[in-house]
Design a protein around this motif. Sequence first.
Motif, mmCIF file in Angstrom:
data_model
loop_
_atom_site.group_PDB
_atom_site.id
_atom_site.type_symbol
_atom_site.label_atom_id
_atom_site.label_comp_id
_atom_site.label_asym_id
_atom_site.label_seq_id
_atom_site.Cartn_x
_atom_site.Cartn_y
_atom_site.Cartn_z
ATOM 1 N N ALA A 106 0.838 -1.205 0.000
ATOM 2 C CA ALA A 106 0.000 0.000 0.000
ATOM 3 C C ALA A 106 0.877 1.261 0.000
ATOM 4 O O ALA A 106 1.770 1.397 -0.825
ATOM 5 N N TYR A 107 0.644 2.153 0.925
ATOM 6 C CA TYR A 107 1.348 3.441 0.936
ATOM 7 C C TYR A 107 2.852 3.309 1.186
ATOM 8 O O TYR A 107 3.614 4.231 0.868
ATOM 9 N N TYR A 112 5.030 4.290 -4.443
ATOM 10 C CA TYR A 112 3.681 4.844 -4.298
ATOM 11 C C TYR A 112 3.585 6.293 -4.774
ATOM 12 O O TYR A 112 2.651 6.622 -5.526
ATOM 13 N N CYS A 147 -4.268 2.482 8.915
ATOM 14 C CA CYS A 147 -3.289 1.643 8.232
ATOM 15 C C CYS A 147 -2.044 1.384 9.076
ATOM 16 O O CYS A 147 -1.416 0.324 8.937
#
Length: 425
Positions: A106-107, A112, A147
């Motif tokens: 993800a991030y 990213y 997150c």
Amino acid sequence: MAPDAFLWAVGIEDTFITAPHPRTGRTLDEYELTGHYARWRDDIGLMARLGAPCARYGVPWHRVQPAPKVWSWGFVDAALDRMIALKIDPIVDLVHYGLPAWIEGAYLHPDYPRYVAEYATRLAERFHGRVKWYTPLNEPRITAWYCGRLGWWPPYRRSWSGFVALMLAICRGVVATVRALERVDPEIVPFHVDATDLFDTDDPALAPEARRRQEIVFLALDLISGRVDRRHPLWHWLLDNGADEDRLAEFLHAPLELPVIGVNLYPIFTSKRLLRDARGRLRIQMPHASGELVNKLGRLYFERYGAPLMISETADKGSAARRLDWLAQSVAAVKTLRADGVPLVGYTWWPMFALVTWAWRQGRRPLHDYLLQMGLWDLDADPQRDLARVETPLVAAYRSLVQGGADSVGPLTRPFFDPKRKRVG
């Protein structure tokens, strides 16, 4: 935006968490859960019925780019074209919590910022000259919290160091997004939206923690605008939790302007009171707030950033009468702020219709058990009615405010205008 203008807006809840929950297998795509993918034409028609000049609208990146080199624009083209045709200016949410599943980590994926900048570039090029307002990422702090601290969403970190790592990565992505948008069209307005909280405590021993939590509320905006240096109250805390000085310096060397700040506030979530339970553990209560919440936060943000503000999300839950009361209280607070010279330039009732609570993803009960009625329209809770949109008295009340334009909130005393800032309309 002219100094005497005011933007009335609405929005459709657009949380997109595409990773299946490990126990239930459920995802959290609000457009899918509320039936918006099937009803988008009618739902945008409801926006037009309100007469709102603009609306926050999320783009489902996971559908637009289902694989690294695959782009699918059909839904986005149709929805945004319809809004524009109906004279509703989209305020496009580029990222709302979740990312395409192919971005591993993800991030925290090292690429990213490049991925999100490419996505923003392609969308801005596609709607060049027709869409002027973009939210690079909705609620950086809440994204980093879920997150990185709570571990509910990818990449599932559960520590303060995880929160800091996520916050820095998210903010690097915001900067990359804004720079990409500026290259496409210098007239684009980056609309920076974050959730705000107001922390307090009756326990003197918890006062330092309440102050720290309050500073964390501002951390994303402080980072991207180049305010986090060695004098910042969180500087040493950030370093203690894994931040790298060189990475922090990146934000100082290339700060972003804040042409408009969007504040998301709710009477049911935004007031936070710290206390200790019987075992000495830290607990947070969320007492229901009055319209004074809007007054306090408006002044707090303007004093800190000196930028125009917009309420980018607000609503109450429960009966229509309770929601109407919050509408009246919050609009009255907006009038007070404007009369005192605080440049509050817009108001968004969010969501336009009910949402499905985030607990759905880890729960096992039927969908209708997770409806949270906060909208101008309800979603019919009868499982046989297929989430029909049910008009409440808030529709007429909000339409009346929209029709009144700036007159509904009174004049802005000593209009705020800094010619050195990017214009906001």
